[in-house]
Write an enzyme that holds these catalytic residues in place. Structure first.
Site, mmCIF file in Angstrom:
data_model
loop_
_atom_site.group_PDB
_atom_site.id
_atom_site.type_symbol
_atom_site.label_atom_id
_atom_site.label_comp_id
_atom_site.label_asym_id
_atom_site.label_seq_id
_atom_site.Cartn_x
_atom_site.Cartn_y
_atom_site.Cartn_z
ATOM 1 N N ASN A 7 0.812 -1.224 0.000
ATOM 2 C CA ASN A 7 0.000 0.000 0.000
ATOM 3 C C ASN A 7 0.845 1.273 0.000
ATOM 4 O O ASN A 7 1.658 1.496 0.902
ATOM 5 C CB ASN A 7 -0.909 -0.021 1.244
ATOM 6 N N ARG A 27 -14.611 -6.360 14.327
ATOM 7 C CA ARG A 27 -13.657 -5.368 14.844
ATOM 8 C C ARG A 27 -14.393 -4.049 15.025
ATOM 9 O O ARG A 27 -15.126 -3.615 14.138
ATOM 10 C CB ARG A 27 -12.513 -5.210 13.852
ATOM 11 N N TYR A 67 -7.776 6.435 12.822
ATOM 12 C CA TYR A 67 -7.584 5.204 12.065
ATOM 13 C C TYR A 67 -8.846 4.326 12.136
ATOM 14 O O TYR A 67 -9.427 4.153 13.198
ATOM 15 C CB TYR A 67 -6.385 4.407 12.602
ATOM 16 N N ASP A 73 -8.217 -2.557 17.053
ATOM 17 C CA ASP A 73 -6.877 -2.307 16.498
ATOM 18 C C ASP A 73 -6.353 -0.971 17.032
ATOM 19 O O ASP A 73 -6.938 0.081 16.767
ATOM 20 C CB ASP A 73 -6.988 -2.262 14.963
ATOM 21 N N HIS A 92 -3.435 0.190 16.198
ATOM 22 C CA HIS A 92 -2.657 0.720 15.076
ATOM 23 C C HIS A 92 -1.346 1.391 15.496
ATOM 24 O O HIS A 92 -1.007 2.493 15.018
ATOM 25 C CB HIS A 92 -3.513 1.651 14.204
ATOM 26 N N GLU A 97 -5.097 -5.427 18.969
ATOM 27 C CA GLU A 97 -4.100 -5.535 17.892
ATOM 28 C C GLU A 97 -3.158 -4.334 17.875
ATOM 29 O O GLU A 97 -3.585 -3.206 18.127
ATOM 30 C CB GLU A 97 -4.880 -5.627 16.570
ATOM 31 N N GLU A 117 1.104 -7.409 11.228
ATOM 32 C CA GLU A 117 0.726 -7.142 9.833
ATOM 33 C C GLU A 117 1.852 -6.421 9.082
ATOM 34 O O GLU A 117 1.914 -6.499 7.863
ATOM 35 C CB GLU A 117 -0.582 -6.351 9.748
ATOM 36 N N ARG A 152 -0.055 -11.886 13.018
ATOM 37 C CA ARG A 152 -0.889 -11.303 11.959
ATOM 38 C C ARG A 152 -0.236 -11.303 10.574
ATOM 39 O O ARG A 152 -0.771 -10.732 9.630
ATOM 40 C CB ARG A 152 -1.216 -9.848 12.333
ATOM 41 N N GLU A 200 -8.837 -11.837 8.914
ATOM 42 C CA GLU A 200 -9.479 -10.531 8.681
ATOM 43 C C GLU A 200 -10.118 -10.514 7.288
ATOM 44 O O GLU A 200 -9.538 -11.018 6.320
ATOM 45 C CB GLU A 200 -8.424 -9.423 8.774
ATOM 46 N N TRP A 257 1.481 6.613 12.544
ATOM 47 C CA TRP A 257 0.142 6.469 11.981
ATOM 48 C C TRP A 257 -0.238 5.018 12.072
ATOM 49 O O TRP A 257 -0.875 4.415 12.632
ATOM 50 C CB TRP A 257 0.087 6.864 10.505
HETATM 51 O O1 KDG Z 1 -1.970 -0.584 4.383
HETATM 52 C C1 KDG Z 1 -2.265 -0.428 5.726
HETATM 53 C C2 KDG Z 1 -3.543 -1.160 6.092
HETATM 54 O O2 KDG Z 1 -3.517 -2.474 5.619
HETATM 55 C C3 KDG Z 1 -3.748 -1.170 7.571
HETATM 56 O O3 KDG Z 1 -3.863 0.140 8.026
HETATM 57 C C4 KDG Z 1 -4.978 -1.961 7.920
HETATM 58 O O4 KDG Z 1 -4.353 -2.065 10.213
HETATM 59 C C5 KDG Z 1 -4.972 -2.520 9.290
HETATM 60 C C6 KDG Z 1 -5.797 -3.713 9.532
HETATM 61 O O5 KDG Z 1 -5.722 -4.232 10.631
HETATM 62 O O6 KDG Z 1 -6.515 -4.118 8.615
HETATM 63 MG MG MG Z 2 -4.187 -3.540 11.816
#
Ligand code: KDG
Ligand code: MG
Length: 403
Positions: free
Chosen positions: A38, A148, A160, A211, A213, A237, A263, A284, A340, A403
């Site tokens: 991304n 979620r 977010y 999440d 984040h 998460e 992730e 993840r 997910e 972020w």
């Molecule tokens: O590219 C970034 C997204 O995939 C992310 O922000 C999504 O945190 C995310 C999630 O748990 O799906």
């Molecule tokens: Mg995430």
């Protein structure tokens, strides 16, 4: 020997950018791998066309492990999201070809189904707690068994996970990064209130996830985990930035809320300490950003030894090709936890016809040979690449934050 005769990269933007690797073999079998990173799509496309494809053509498509080692061990500059996404695309396409050659769905090649379906979690979000809970109720009616929850935070203009559009949260919303303002002090008290309201409205027979984040300090994350304990979340998460696994020792000391991370990981080395010290409950990493099925399988096997289950990333910036491959992996992997599932737009689904389907809170990869996802290249060509970046975050005084 099944000779690789050609390989090419397809970039398309049916609402958002996707990078797909297509590998052709002598005899006509082809395989697809997702290479989408991304906001950095063209970096992976360039790594593939400049470094991987020239060395791939002529090799034996059946030698998946050797090709994986060739591109990983054979490169002096190892790991990193660009490299590992490119290797993943090759690996996924080769597993697709191997399963097609056998005339079997990929999960059969991996070891067969360990379950009847893959439990998924959907995303309920809203600008307020009320809106988020109403959205979660809608997911419950659609049959989801896990949801979620992300809600807007009073005093913050954007956060977010909260979309302007209910179905598709696409954070990469502008050519250059959008700037958002963050305050952990404003955010922290809202999450337990959200979970309290959600338990009241949805009951206890449903899994609820959240999440963070990567925004909190370890001690803030410990406090959030503790605040959420009465509502029995499935997981919290990405509570802290993922680069420092040792931070999870502190979080673990303070809460029994299950923790998920990974992730943004791209190799087993990112996850090793977290797994071996049992600092997390769910890993993840997914097929795409962690080196393909070959490497994800290694991570999952290590995790299994320590009671850590899988919870593959499945945001919309991972294409249906990644989702298809992940679902075969999920159906097989012994220590599966959850997957997910954000759902792609109708445009994306049309560009990537697929065999997977949703029923009763679970996805099934289908019985088509291979991973069951294809690309309609004519349609893909109607959606040219559009630059799009993920946002950045600043604290209220202007300091750069995660972020
Ligand atoms: O590219 C970034 C997204 O995939 C992310 O922000 C999504 O945190 C995310 C999630 O748990 O799906
Ligand atoms: Mg995430």
């Amino acid at each position: 020997m099944l000779k690789i005769t050609d390989a090419r990269v397809i970039v398309t933007c049916p609402g958002r950018n996707f990078v797909t690797l297509r590998i052709e073999t002598r005899g006509g079998l082809h395989g697809l791998g997702d290479a989408t990173l991304n906001g950095r799509e063209l970096a992976v496309a360039s790594y593939l066309t400049g470094h991987i494809i020239p060395a791939l053509i002529g090799r034996d498509a059946q030698a998946i492990e050797d090709i994986w080692q060739y591109f990983y061990r054979g490169a002096y500059w190892r790991r990193g999201p660009v490299t590992m996404s490119a290797i993943a695309a090759v690996d996924t396409a080769l597993w697709d070809i191997k399963a097609k050659q056998a005339g079997l769905p990929l999960y059969q090649i991996l070891g067969g189904a360990s379950r009847t379906g893959v439990m998924v979690y959907g995303h309920a979000n809203g600008s307020s707690i009320e809106e988020t809970v109403a959205e979660a109720q809608r997911y419950q009616t659609m049959g989801y068994r896990a949801i979620r929850l992300q809600s807007g935070v009073p005093g913050l203009a954007a956060t977010y996970g909260v979309s302007r559009d209910k179905l598709f949260y696409e954070p990469a919303d502008a050519a250059l990064p959008t700037e958002t303002i963050w305050s952990s002090a404003k955010y922290l008290p809202t999450v337990a209130k959200l979970f309290e309201a959600a338990r009241e409205a949805l009951g206890w027979d449903i899994h609820l996830l959240h999440d963070g984040h990567h925004r909190l300090t370890p001690i803030e994350a410990g406090r959030l985990g503790r605040d959420l304990e009465p509502y029995r979340p499935f997981w919290l998460e990405d509570a802290t930035p993922a680069e420092n696994p040792a931070a999870f020792r502190l979080i673990r000391q303070h809460t029994t809320t299950p923790l998920a991370v990974g992730e943004v990981f791209n190799s087993i080395w990112d996850a090793k300490l977290l797994i071996e010290e049992q600092l997390i409950d769910y890993i993840r990493t997914t097929v795409l950003h962690a080196g393909g099925i070959t490497h994800l399988r290694r991570i999952a096997s290590l995790a299994d030894l320590y009671g850590v289950r899988t919870g593959c990333h499945g945001a919309t910036d991972l294409s249906p090709v990644c989702m298809g491959a992940a679902l075969h992996f999920d159906l097989w992997v012994p220590n599966f936890g959850i997957q997910e599932y954000m759902r792609h737009s109708a445009e994306t689904d049309a560009v990537f016809p697929h065999a997977y389907s949703f029923n009763d809170g679970a996805l099934h990869p289908g019985e088509a040979p291979g991973h069951g996802v294809d690309i309609d290249e004519k349609l893909a060509a109607e959606y040219p690449y559009r630059p799009a970046s993920l946002p950045i975050n600043r604290l209220e005084d202007g300091t750069m934050h995660n972020w």
